[in-house]
Design a protein around this motif. Structure first.
Motif, PDB file in Angstrom:
ATOM      1  N   ARG A   1     -95.373  35.963 -20.322  1.00 58.30           N
ATOM      2  CA  ARG A   1     -95.768  34.782 -21.100  1.00 58.30           C
ATOM      3  C   ARG A   1     -95.047  34.751 -22.443  1.00 58.30           C
ATOM      4  O   ARG A   1     -94.582  33.694 -22.899  1.00 58.30           O
ATOM      5  CB  ARG A   1     -97.288  34.770 -21.311  1.00 58.30           C
ATOM      6  N   LEU A   2     -94.925  35.901 -23.075  1.00 56.45           N
ATOM      7  CA  LEU A   2     -94.255  35.981 -24.369  1.00 56.45           C
ATOM      8  C   LEU A   2     -92.779  35.627 -24.247  1.00 56.45           C
ATOM      9  O   LEU A   2     -92.231  34.861 -25.050  1.00 56.45           O
ATOM     10  CB  LEU A   2     -94.422  37.391 -24.944  1.00 56.45           C
ATOM     11  N   ASN A   3     -92.110  36.177 -23.231  1.00 54.35           N
ATOM     12  CA  ASN A   3     -90.676  35.939 -23.067  1.00 54.35           C
ATOM     13  C   ASN A   3     -90.380  34.485 -22.737  1.00 54.35           C
ATOM     14  O   ASN A   3     -89.468  33.870 -23.314  1.00 54.35           O
ATOM     15  CB  ASN A   3     -90.106  36.835 -21.973  1.00 54.35           C
ATOM     16  N   VAL A   4     -91.139  33.918 -21.805  1.00 55.62           N
ATOM     17  CA  VAL A   4     -90.875  32.541 -21.386  1.00 55.62           C
ATOM     18  C   VAL A   4     -91.179  31.571 -22.524  1.00 55.62           C
ATOM     19  O   VAL A   4     -90.428  30.622 -22.782  1.00 55.62           O
ATOM     20  CB  VAL A   4     -91.683  32.196 -20.124  1.00 55.62           C
ATOM     21  N   SER A   5     -92.261  31.796 -23.225  1.00 55.43           N
ATOM     22  CA  SER A   5     -92.585  30.933 -24.372  1.00 55.43           C
ATOM     23  C   SER A   5     -91.520  31.043 -25.452  1.00 55.43           C
ATOM     24  O   SER A   5     -91.159  30.048 -26.095  1.00 55.43           O
ATOM     25  CB  SER A   5     -93.956  31.310 -24.947  1.00 55.43           C
ATOM     26  N   GLY A   6     -91.006  32.259 -25.659  1.00 47.97           N
ATOM     27  CA  GLY A   6     -89.945  32.450 -26.640  1.00 47.97           C
ATOM     28  C   GLY A   6     -88.671  31.728 -26.267  1.00 47.97           C
ATOM     29  O   GLY A   6     -87.862  31.373 -27.138  1.00 47.97           O
ATOM     30  N   TYR A   7     -88.468  31.471 -24.962  1.00 55.74           N
ATOM     31  CA  TYR A   7     -87.294  30.716 -24.512  1.00 55.74           C
ATOM     32  C   TYR A   7     -87.525  29.209 -24.649  1.00 55.74           C
ATOM     33  O   TYR A   7     -86.635  28.456 -25.063  1.00 55.74           O
ATOM     34  CB  TYR A   7     -86.981  31.070 -23.059  1.00 55.74           C
ATOM     35  N   LEU A   8     -88.731  28.736 -24.305  1.00 55.33           N
ATOM     36  CA  LEU A   8     -89.010  27.302 -24.297  1.00 55.33           C
ATOM     37  C   LEU A   8     -89.220  26.731 -25.700  1.00 55.33           C
ATOM     38  O   LEU A   8     -88.904  25.555 -25.946  1.00 55.33           O
ATOM     39  CB  LEU A   8     -90.258  27.020 -23.445  1.00 55.33           C
ATOM     40  N   ASP A   9     -89.752  27.533 -26.625  1.00 55.76           N
ATOM     41  CA  ASP A   9     -90.064  27.007 -27.944  1.00 55.76           C
ATOM     42  C   ASP A   9     -88.829  26.476 -28.684  1.00 55.76           C
ATOM     43  O   ASP A   9     -88.884  25.380 -29.266  1.00 55.76           O
ATOM     44  CB  ASP A   9     -90.779  28.066 -28.787  1.00 55.76           C
ATOM     45  N   PRO A  10     -87.681  27.191 -28.697  1.00 58.73           N
ATOM     46  CA  PRO A  10     -86.497  26.616 -29.360  1.00 58.73           C
ATOM     47  C   PRO A  10     -86.044  25.310 -28.728  1.00 58.73           C
ATOM     48  O   PRO A  10     -85.565  24.406 -29.429  1.00 58.73           O
ATOM     49  CB  PRO A  10     -85.444  27.714 -29.213  1.00 58.73           C
ATOM     50  N   LEU A  11     -86.186  25.184 -27.392  1.00 56.90           N
ATOM     51  CA  LEU A  11     -85.820  23.926 -26.740  1.00 56.90           C
ATOM     52  C   LEU A  11     -86.718  22.790 -27.232  1.00 56.90           C
ATOM     53  O   LEU A  11     -86.257  21.672 -27.479  1.00 56.90           O
ATOM     54  CB  LEU A  11     -85.928  24.066 -25.219  1.00 56.90           C
ATOM     55  N   PHE A  12     -88.014  23.087 -27.363  1.00 56.95           N
ATOM     56  CA  PHE A  12     -88.946  22.074 -27.879  1.00 56.95           C
ATOM     57  C   PHE A  12     -88.561  21.645 -29.292  1.00 56.95           C
ATOM     58  O   PHE A  12     -88.555  20.452 -29.616  1.00 56.95           O
ATOM     59  CB  PHE A  12     -90.373  22.640 -27.856  1.00 56.95           C
ATOM     60  N   ARG A  13     -88.209  22.598 -30.132  1.00 58.93           N
ATOM     61  CA  ARG A  13     -87.890  22.276 -31.520  1.00 58.93           C
ATOM     62  C   ARG A  13     -86.568  21.517 -31.640  1.00 58.93           C
ATOM     63  O   ARG A  13     -86.335  20.815 -32.626  1.00 58.93           O
ATOM     64  CB  ARG A  13     -87.850  23.558 -32.359  1.00 58.93           C
ATOM     65  N   LYS A  14     -85.711  21.626 -30.630  1.00 57.17           N
ATOM     66  CA  LYS A  14     -84.454  20.872 -30.634  1.00 57.17           C
ATOM     67  C   LYS A  14     -84.629  19.463 -30.073  1.00 57.17           C
ATOM     68  O   LYS A  14     -83.690  18.661 -30.127  1.00 57.17           O
ATOM     69  CB  LYS A  14     -83.398  21.613 -29.815  1.00 57.17           C
ATOM     70  N   GLY A  15     -85.805  19.182 -29.502  1.00 53.94           N
ATOM     71  CA  GLY A  15     -86.060  17.837 -28.996  1.00 53.94           C
ATOM     72  C   GLY A  15     -85.952  17.687 -27.502  1.00 53.94           C
ATOM     73  O   GLY A  15     -85.859  16.558 -27.002  1.00 53.94           O
ATOM     74  N   ALA A  16     -85.977  18.795 -26.740  1.00 48.98           N
ATOM     75  CA  ALA A  16     -85.819  18.708 -25.294  1.00 48.98           C
ATOM     76  C   ALA A  16     -87.075  18.212 -24.594  1.00 48.98           C
ATOM     77  O   ALA A  16     -87.001  17.678 -23.484  1.00 48.98           O
ATOM     78  CB  ALA A  16     -85.423  20.075 -24.723  1.00 48.98           C
ATOM     79  N   PHE A  17     -88.246  18.393 -25.218  1.00 49.08           N
ATOM     80  CA  PHE A  17     -89.511  18.060 -24.571  1.00 49.08           C
ATOM     81  C   PHE A  17     -90.274  17.014 -25.383  1.00 49.08           C
ATOM     82  O   PHE A  17     -90.062  16.833 -26.590  1.00 49.08           O
ATOM     83  CB  PHE A  17     -90.386  19.314 -24.420  1.00 49.08           C
ATOM     84  N   GLN A  18     -91.221  16.360 -24.704  1.00 47.49           N
ATOM     85  CA  GLN A  18     -92.116  15.418 -25.368  1.00 47.49           C
ATOM     86  C   GLN A  18     -93.208  16.182 -26.116  1.00 47.49           C
ATOM     87  O   GLN A  18     -93.421  17.370 -25.915  1.00 47.49           O
ATOM     88  CB  GLN A  18     -92.782  14.505 -24.338  1.00 47.49           C
ATOM     89  N   GLY A  19     -93.935  15.462 -26.949  1.00 43.74           N
ATOM     90  CA  GLY A  19     -95.070  16.047 -27.640  1.00 43.74           C
ATOM     91  C   GLY A  19     -94.731  16.437 -29.068  1.00 43.74           C
ATOM     92  O   GLY A  19     -93.576  16.718 -29.411  1.00 43.74           O
ATOM     93  N   SER A  20     -95.789  16.482 -29.884  1.00 42.91           N
ATOM     94  CA  SER A  20     -95.610  16.856 -31.287  1.00 42.91           C
ATOM     95  C   SER A  20     -95.924  18.321 -31.536  1.00 42.91           C
ATOM     96  O   SER A  20     -95.643  18.839 -32.618  1.00 42.91           O
ATOM     97  CB  SER A  20     -96.510  15.987 -32.175  1.00 42.91           C
ATOM     98  N   THR A  21     -96.517  19.010 -30.541  1.00 44.10           N
ATOM     99  CA  THR A  21     -96.829  20.431 -30.666  1.00 44.10           C
ATOM    100  C   THR A  21     -96.368  21.143 -29.405  1.00 44.10           C
ATOM    101  O   THR A  21     -96.220  20.509 -28.340  1.00 44.10           O
ATOM    102  CB  THR A  21     -98.342  20.649 -30.850  1.00 44.10           C
ATOM    103  N   PRO A  22     -96.135  22.458 -29.484  1.00 43.72           N
ATOM    104  CA  PRO A  22     -95.756  23.197 -28.274  1.00 43.72           C
ATOM    105  C   PRO A  22     -96.756  23.031 -27.140  1.00 43.72           C
ATOM    106  O   PRO A  22     -96.363  22.991 -25.963  1.00 43.72           O
ATOM    107  CB  PRO A  22     -95.683  24.643 -28.765  1.00 43.72           C
TER     108      PRO A  22
END
Length: 615
Positions: A543-564
């Motif tokens: 869970r830690l590793n996968v979240s650590g990979y997805l969070d930078p993508l979210f902050r770059k604008g790859a996903f919808q939503g205002s929070t992780p």
């Protein structure tokens, strides 16, 4: 490793972090499969520029749609491509020449030299043999030159003996990029050019008049003049230098370098003279009263050895493009290649049979699903208008895949070979636009819109209007348009499964490609999990590793939503992996992402305000 304490004090121990990094994989490496002028058959070759393509595959050719597609790919922002040369089965021959022995045996071939790859390009190769080695009676040097491409390769100290440390087959076949060789018999190949008789003892008088003849050109010269040449030569090596300088100073026939490029090579107690021309019929002959004293009157004349018999392969048919999985030919050659994200088959656009096109696209789709590749499908060149697209798209119903996207119409740009305006399939340029968009914005950005300009294009084969676009877009056909002040650009970003009637969740190209990117990154980044203890500690690390990979993508604008929490989730615990799964050695990781869909339709509502009170 535990710290060993031996004295009272403070001990420092470094503990490695349990967190592992999941690296992102490539997104825009494009594979091109089809006919090229040269290059290894059915072998994937990675290139990083069109200059690489010219060097390894011969550059542009009229019959090679792949060459033009690769040129447009790099011109529009592409950075890395993988080329697979395919040809019709049984077509194409490699140029070759057989070299005879240098002893008294007549017509005794000892070495066959083949062009590295099939094709007429090999007919421009020339091989020169000399014996200027540390063991001139046993070994030889081989030089090969490409008279058209300008490439040269030299291999020294070779032997035909199987147990020799410089065995010709082992040395050349393992390192050469132009040729491969085959040993036919024992011995040594004869030297090319003009080989003198042995110089026994001291050199004869060199202040003599000689006549040198190359082809139909004769030139007279004085070999040695004390006033201009200094001290006379005392060794065969010094004589070679003098003779080479004198021959190169002689005037050539117009447009030739027969004398200017002469080489004089000493080996042992002999001289070898090679004309500067690549014409194998031209050799250096000497005459004059003193030619016999210099050992040049009864020379052994063997020209530079040209390779011949090379023939280009015919462009591949449907079966050749699909290839054989067992032999890794055609498309199947990509099965062992990692980091390929896009696939382009520019030759399909000119296939006359829709059935043939669909069969290749179907085979390519199977490969794309297995390898997580997205296929760029060119509209057939016979589609000359909107009505042709609407009637012809029905043939592609069996291959309406979410791993493919179709683009219409073709591009009009000047052919670099002729300067004339002609149409080209758009897949190469579109792949370049995708690579440019990925680099500037990210894989989640649709490679379409005013930023997706197609560079170097004069016009489009069909100029589409808004109404035309409105008819094709719901069919899942991505249009290329021309807008004032902007020029040609990509104006559609749907998959082939993105027709309105299909109602697919993979309707949009960037959504599909982002998912492929995440899937492949996680597949590679979680390899460390295999054989780890399947318990709560492992699930927490995942869970830690996968979240650590997805969070930078979210902050770059790859996903919808205002929070992780709104953008993605990672679930790996006792609910996803039950006791039965643990008993079977299975750990289940559930990852959810909310991709950003492109704003395909922008509605602007304008209201007129009247009767406002004065302030």
């Amino acid at each position: 490793m535990p710290t060993i304490t031996s004295y009272p004090g403070v001990y420092v121990e470094e503990i490695p972090s349990s967190a592992r990094t999941i690296n992102t994989v490539t997104t825009s490496v494009t594979a091109f499969v089809g006919h090229t002028k040269r290059g290894p058959l059915n072998t994937p070759v990675r290139i990083t520029s069109f200059a690489d393509f010219e060097r390894k595959f011969g550059g542009l050719a009229t019959r090679s749609a792949v060459g033009y597609a690769v040129h447009q790919f790099f011109a529009n922002g592409g950075r890395v491509a993988v080329i697979v040369r395919a040809a019709k089965k049984g077509s194409g021959e490699s140029a070759r020449v057989v070299l005879d022995a240098d002893d008294d045996r007549e017509d005794c071939p000892v070495l066959a030299v083949h062009a590295k790859e099939p094709g007429a390009w090999g007919n421009g190769l020339h091989v020169a043999i000399d014996h200027d080695t540390s063991c001139p009676e046993e070994t030889f040097n081989l030089r090969v030159s490409d008279s058209k491409g300008g490439a040269h390769e030299t291999f020294t100290g070779l032997s035909l003996e199987p147990d020799h440390g410089r065995n010709a087959e082992t040395v050349i076949n393992g390192a050469a990029s132009l040729i491969r060789v085959e040993i036919l018999d024992e011995g040594r190949p004869a030297a090319s050019g003009t080989v003198s008789r042995r110089f026994d003892g001291e050199l004869p008088d060199l202040a003599v008049e000689l006549t040198a003849e190359i082809g139909d050109v004769q030139r007279e010269f004085t070999l040695y003049e004390e006033s201009s040449d200094g001290a006379p030569p005392c060794t065969v090596t010094e004589l070679a230098l003098l003779l080479e300088r004198k021959l190169r100073a002689l005037p050539d026939a117009p447009g030739k370098r027969s004398f200017a490029g002469v080489e004089v090579i000493p080996f042992g107690d002999r001289l070898q003279i090679i004309a500067g021309s690549t014409d194998p019929a031209e050799k250096v002959c000497f005459s004059g009263e003193c030619a016999g004293d210099l050992g040049l009157d009864e020379t052994v004349n063997a020209p530079v050895f040209p390779l011949h018999g090379g023939a280009d392969g015919k462009p591949p048919g449907p079966r050749d493009l699909i290839g054989d999985p067992a032999n890794k030919t055609g498309l199947q050659a990509l099965r062992d290649v990692h980091d390929v994200n896009l696939l382009a088959l520019p030759e399909l656009a000119d296939y006359e049979s829709a059935e043939d096109v669909v069969s290749v696209v179907s085979a390519a789709d199977r490969l794309c699903r297995e390898q997580r590749i997205f296929q760029l499908v060119d509209s057939p060149s016979s589609w000359g208008g909107v009505d042709a697209v609407r009637s012809g798209i029905a043939a592609f119903e069996p291959v309406r895949s979410d791993h493919a996207g179709m683009f219409f119409p073709h591009l009009q740009l000047p052919d670099p070979l002729t300067g004339r305006l002609r149409p080209f399939p758009p897949c190469g340029a579109v792949a370049g636009v995708i690579a440019r968009t990925d680099g500037e914005r990210g894989v989640w950005k649709a490679p379409a819109g005013t930023e997706a300009k197609v560079l170097g294009v004069r016009s489009l084969s069909v100029e589409l209007t808004d109404r035309d676009n409105g008819l094709l877009n719901p069919l899942g056909v991505n249009c290329l348009r021309t807008f004032p002040m902007v020029g040609p650009l990509v104006w559609g970003s749907r998959t082939l499964a993105g027709s309105d009637s299909a109602d697919s969740e993979w309707k949009y190209l960037p959504v599909r490609r982002l998912a492929l990117h995440v899937e492949e990154s996680l597949r590679r980044g979680l390899q460390w999990v295999v054989f780890e203890p399947n318990n709560d500690q492992l699930w927490q690390q995942i869970r830690l590793n996968v979240s650590g990979y997805l969070d930078p993508l979210f902050r770059k604008g790859a996903f919808q939503g205002s929070t992780p929490r709104e953008a993605y989730f990672v679930k790996c615990d006792g609910e996803t992996t039950g006791p039965e799964d643990v008993a079977r050695g299975v750990v289940n990781v559930v990852v959810g992402i909310a991709p950003v869909k492109p704003a395909e339709f922008v509605l602007v509502t304008i209201q007129q305000m009247t009767g406002q009170p004065e302030v």
